[in-house]
Structures are given as C-alpha cells and as structure tokens.
Write a protein that holds these residues in place. Structure first.
Motif, PDB file in Angstrom:
ATOM      1  N   ARG A  36      68.949  70.972  37.482  1.00 37.79           N
ATOM      2  CA  ARG A  36      68.476  69.970  38.434  1.00 37.79           C
ATOM      3  C   ARG A  36      67.197  70.508  39.068  1.00 37.79           C
ATOM      4  N   PRO A  37      66.254  69.613  39.368  1.00 33.74           N
ATOM      5  CA  PRO A  37      64.952  70.092  39.865  1.00 33.74           C
ATOM      6  C   PRO A  37      65.114  71.038  41.057  1.00 33.74           C
ATOM      7  N   ARG A  38      64.560  72.224  40.942  1.00 29.20           N
ATOM      8  CA  ARG A  38      64.700  73.254  41.964  1.00 29.20           C
ATOM      9  C   ARG A  38      63.367  73.942  42.224  1.00 29.20           C
ATOM     10  N   PHE A  39      62.418  73.698  41.320  1.00 30.26           N
ATOM     11  CA  PHE A  39      61.186  74.473  41.369  1.00 30.26           C
ATOM     12  C   PHE A  39      60.004  73.568  41.722  1.00 30.26           C
ATOM     13  N   ILE A  40      58.993  74.163  42.312  1.00 29.85           N
ATOM     14  CA  ILE A  40      57.798  73.407  42.697  1.00 29.85           C
ATOM     15  C   ILE A  40      57.244  72.650  41.486  1.00 29.85           C
ATOM     16  N   HIS A  41      57.335  73.283  40.314  1.00 34.06           N
ATOM     17  CA  HIS A  41      56.795  72.663  39.094  1.00 34.06           C
ATOM     18  C   HIS A  41      57.503  71.357  38.747  1.00 34.06           C
ATOM     19  N   ASP A  42      58.703  71.160  39.312  1.00 37.71           N
ATOM     20  CA  ASP A  42      59.465  69.953  38.988  1.00 37.71           C
ATOM     21  C   ASP A  42      59.080  68.771  39.879  1.00 37.71           C
TER      22      ASP A  42
ATOM     23  N   LEU B  77      49.304  63.220  42.255  1.00 38.41           N
ATOM     24  CA  LEU B  77      49.231  64.609  41.790  1.00 38.41           C
ATOM     25  C   LEU B  77      48.194  64.746  40.677  1.00 38.41           C
ATOM     26  N   VAL B  78      47.340  65.723  40.776  1.00 36.56           N
ATOM     27  CA  VAL B  78      46.410  65.997  39.680  1.00 36.56           C
ATOM     28  C   VAL B  78      46.672  67.401  39.158  1.00 36.56           C
ATOM     29  N   HIS B  79      46.338  67.611  37.916  1.00 36.36           N
ATOM     30  CA  HIS B  79      46.548  68.918  37.300  1.00 36.36           C
ATOM     31  C   HIS B  79      45.208  69.613  37.082  1.00 36.36           C
TER      32      HIS B  79
ATOM     33  N   THR C 103      35.931  66.099  27.789  1.00 28.43           N
ATOM     34  CA  THR C 103      36.913  65.330  27.007  1.00 28.43           C
ATOM     35  C   THR C 103      37.891  66.269  26.312  1.00 28.43           C
ATOM     36  N   ALA C 104      37.354  67.335  25.759  1.00 28.14           N
ATOM     37  CA  ALA C 104      38.224  68.295  25.074  1.00 28.14           C
ATOM     38  C   ALA C 104      39.182  68.939  26.065  1.00 28.14           C
ATOM     39  N   ALA C 105      38.681  69.189  27.263  1.00 29.45           N
ATOM     40  CA  ALA C 105      39.524  69.831  28.272  1.00 29.45           C
ATOM     41  C   ALA C 105      40.641  68.912  28.724  1.00 29.45           C
ATOM     42  N   ARG C 106      40.405  67.604  28.634  1.00 25.55           N
ATOM     43  CA  ARG C 106      41.432  66.646  29.072  1.00 25.55           C
ATOM     44  C   ARG C 106      42.463  66.363  27.985  1.00 25.55           C
ATOM     45  N   GLY C 107      42.225  66.802  26.788  1.00 18.21           N
ATOM     46  CA  GLY C 107      43.137  66.539  25.676  1.00 18.21           C
ATOM     47  C   GLY C 107      44.386  67.381  25.784  1.00 18.21           C
ATOM     48  N   PRO C 108      45.216  67.380  24.729  1.00 19.18           N
ATOM     49  CA  PRO C 108      46.436  68.184  24.751  1.00 19.18           C
ATOM     50  C   PRO C 108      46.120  69.654  25.040  1.00 19.18           C
ATOM     51  N   ARG C 109      47.033  70.267  25.741  1.00 21.49           N
ATOM     52  CA  ARG C 109      46.893  71.692  26.035  1.00 21.49           C
ATOM     53  C   ARG C 109      46.774  72.459  24.720  1.00 21.49           C
ATOM     54  N   PRO C 110      45.749  73.291  24.585  1.00 20.52           N
ATOM     55  CA  PRO C 110      45.605  73.996  23.307  1.00 20.52           C
ATOM     56  C   PRO C 110      46.790  74.921  23.078  1.00 20.52           C
TER      57      PRO C 110
END
Lengths: 156, 261
Positions: free
Chosen positions: B180-186, B192-194, B213-220
C-alpha cells in the motif's frame, strides 16, 4: 500506439503504450500499481522486481515490447491483508524490514525461489536474495522469514 | 558559584507546539488520532510514539492511528534526524497525553459525580465505584483540547508503563508488505511535474546542444548488450572495463580536450 497484451496478476491486460517504455513505468504510472519501486533504473538493485513467467525480473529496464504475452506477477498479486501470501505473513511476524523500500522486490525474489525450490537451504535463500540490495541491513531477518515459510510449507 | 539552570516546565517541542489538539484527537469511530511532527522512515519511531501515547492515555495500542506528518497540519517539530525523534517528540507527546487524560478524568468526575481519584481508565473506558462508566469518546464533545499545555500533571513513572520498553509489532510494516502506498514516490500530487537529470557519457563534457523532445521521451534504459559480469556474477557496466581502466580513459579524454583548447 500498439496494443501490448499480457497477463498481470492473473488477469488479461492490454495497454496502449510506447513499446519502449519500461514495464515499471507502466505499472507505476497508468496501471497504478506502486508496489514495485524505482531504485537504480539499471536492473542492479532489485527494488523493481516482478515475476515474469515465474522468474524474478527487473522491471525498471524491461521494455514493454518484451512483455507481450508474458505472465507478470507483482507484489500486489502475491496476496492481500485478508489473504496474505505466507511470505507476507512471515515478513510481518519476523518484522523483517526497516524502511521497506526493497521489500516488494525481495518478496518477489523469495516467492520465485519457493515456487521452484520449496525447501531451500539457507545458502540457497541467501543466493536468491543476493541480487536484492537492502541498505537498512535487514537481510538476516528476511532470510529467517523465508526459511520459516519453507519449513511451514514442508510440514503442512 | 554556578547556579543550576532551571528545569524547563514543558518539553521543548511542546513549547513550540503547545496546543493539545494539534497532537491528540478522539475520533467518532472510537479511535485515537496521534499526530507527531516527526516522519517514519523505517526507524520505527511511529510505533514507539504510539506505545508511549497508549501507555499514557490507557488505550489499547490497536486503537491508535498515527497520522503521517504533514507540513500543513502537524506540530512543527523541525527535522527528523540525529536520533532525536524519541527524545524530543515523545517527551512532548507523553506530556500532552498526560494532560489530556487529566482533562477527561476531570470531566468524567463531573458527569459521574465521582471523585477523580476513584476513577480508572482501561482501553479508553473511564469507570469508577458502583459500575459508573463513560469513555473518551462519549466525553469528547464536552472536553475541549484547543488550549495550551500547562505542564501540571506528571506523566506516569516508568514502572507504571505497560508498553514502553517492550517490543510490539511495528505499525508501518503491513502497508509495506502489502504494497500500500507508503513512500513519497507513491504520491501523485495535483500538477506534479517530473524532472530528469541528463548526464553526459564522460566527465568534463560540455553541453553544446539540447534535444528537449528526446529528453521527454521514454526513460533511456540501460543497454544490456554492454553489460558484462564479474567473477561473482555481479553485473558490471561499461563493457567489462574495470573501474580503474574506465577512469583512466575518462581522464585521458579530459586531458586531450584540455590540450586541444
């Protein structure tokens, strides 16, 4: 975007996502399953482990295209408070954690171990959990919890 | 001749957050909400504080809900660090609970017409001679906790405590085991922005262009084909070169660049 179909915690699941997204991002994002955690992002720490076709696998660097048709079980799929997995019960009774960030991954590793080796030796448990880092240093309690479950399962 | 400094009447964190209701509330469902200003990060403090509150209030520990610290609502107890949480937070909380208990004993005494000294509290039920009884929750409407601590009642002595000093099951563990969500990451807060840290392949590199654009794509992802394994079976990054080799190579490249400038 292509549709990727797979089994998730026993249910047929289909997601329309960029196939280069990682399984972890999809689980924690669109699917709302926050049990698996992001640790290193490089498959080195074990916080993001899920079972893929019965094997504990890092989901943080597993691309979605490789998940197609696979059977994925996350920590949420192991059990619930009402119907806990024996490992979840044992981790509570052994109080086997401090911060608990690694615990989802460790439960998955231990469940994968017990599913193909129901009565492991202590050395085998330690080897199976070796890929999961726990910076709090709770490994000894976790190993005890896993061995406790194994001996319970052997006598029942 | 040195004069001993006077012992402060109230614990420091209670002086900073004197209002009783900011620490303790009796909720309608027969439970007790305890709100410390320290954060559980796996040290077990929230459980220890629950033990201390349960002892002082005479309620079962299972009746206590530990409210997660929030900047907006919790008592401001500063940072959670330095092994100070029990030392600071528990002294404040223990005194608060002693005062809360006394206020309720006083109210119960009035309602039941029994001298306070003859009343006893067990799991939140206040009872006295000839089976008179009431409870924290029955009296909660008439006992205001919206006032400051006075420092008057003395908390129980160590010998009178049933829970403090004994191991109990940690209250935060079930959430962690059942994911169950317990961590700040949850948390997913509104708006919220990343952020993402983009790192160059080598140290000493300078930014000459940036492809957003590349930076906004899927996490490498980490490139599995470059992974190698060391003798113990642990993965190594960087194509199997040792750390020393890699450092030497990086240093070499930085050196060559410096020479080129």
């Amino acid at each position: 975007m292509p549709t990727i179909r797979f089994q998730l915690n026993g249910a047929a699941t289909a997601v329309d996502v960029d196939p280069d997204l990682t399984l972890l991002d999809v689980l924690r994002g669109g699917l709302g399953l926050t049990g698996a955690h992001f640790g290193c992002g490089a498959g080195e720490c074990g916080a993001c482990y899920v079972m893929v076709d019965g094997r504990a696998t890092a989901s943080c660097d597993m691309p979605m295209w490789s998940v197609a048709d696979k059977d994925v079980v996350t920590v949420e799929g192991l059990g619930t408070e009402k119907q806990p997995h024996p490992l979840q019960r044992a981790f509570i009774s052994e109080q086997a954690m401090q911060c608990g960030y690694c615990v989802s991954g460790i439960l998955v590793s231990a469940a994968a171990l017990l599913s193909h080796n129901p009565l492991p030796t202590e050395a085998e448990v330690r080897a199976a959990l070796d890929r999961n880092l726990c910076r709090c240093g709770s490994h000894n309690r976790m190993v005890r919890a896993v061995l406790q479950v194994a001996s319970e399962m052997a006598t029942s | 001749m040195s004069v001993p400094s006077p012992v402060p009447k109230l614990p420091v964190n209670l002086v900073a957050n004197p209002k009783l209701s900011s620490w303790v509330r009796f909720t309608d469902d027969g439970r007790v909400a305890i709100s410390p200003g320290k954060v559980e990060i796996g040290q077990g403090i929230v459980t220890a504080l629950a033990q201390i509150a349960a002892d002082e209030l005479d309620v079962d520990i299972s009746r206590i809900d530990m409210v997660r610290a929030s900047t907006a609502k919790s008592p401001n107890e500063g940072v959670t660090s330095g092994s100070l949480s029990i030392q600071q937070s528990s002294r404040a909380l223990r005194q608060v609970c002693a005062e809360v208990r006394q206020s309720f004993i006083r109210a119960a005494s009035e309602r039941l017409g029994v001298e306070g000294a003859l009343l006893d509290i067990e799991d939140g039920t206040i009872s006295g001679p000839r089976n008179v009884r009431t409870s924290y929750w029955e009296l909660a409407g008439e006992v205001s906790l919206d006032h400051d601590a006075t420092g008057d009642p003395t908390a129980k002595s160590a010998a009178e405590r049933a829970l403090a000093g004994h191991s109990v099951q940690r209250v935060d563990i079930p959430d962690k085991v059942f994911a169950r969500p317990r961590f700040i990451h949850d948390l997913a807060l509104l708006g919220l922005v990343h952020g993402r840290v983009l790192r160059p392949d080598i140290s000493g590199a300078k930014l000459i262009a940036f492809d957003e654009t590349a930076a906004r794509g899927p996490r490498p992802r980490c490139d599995r084909s470059r992974r190698r394994f060391c003798r113990r079976g642990r993965r190594q990054r960087g194509g199997g070169r040792s750390c020393a080799q890699r450092l030497a190579q990086e240093r070499d490249m930085v050196g060559r660049r410096a020479a080129a400038r």
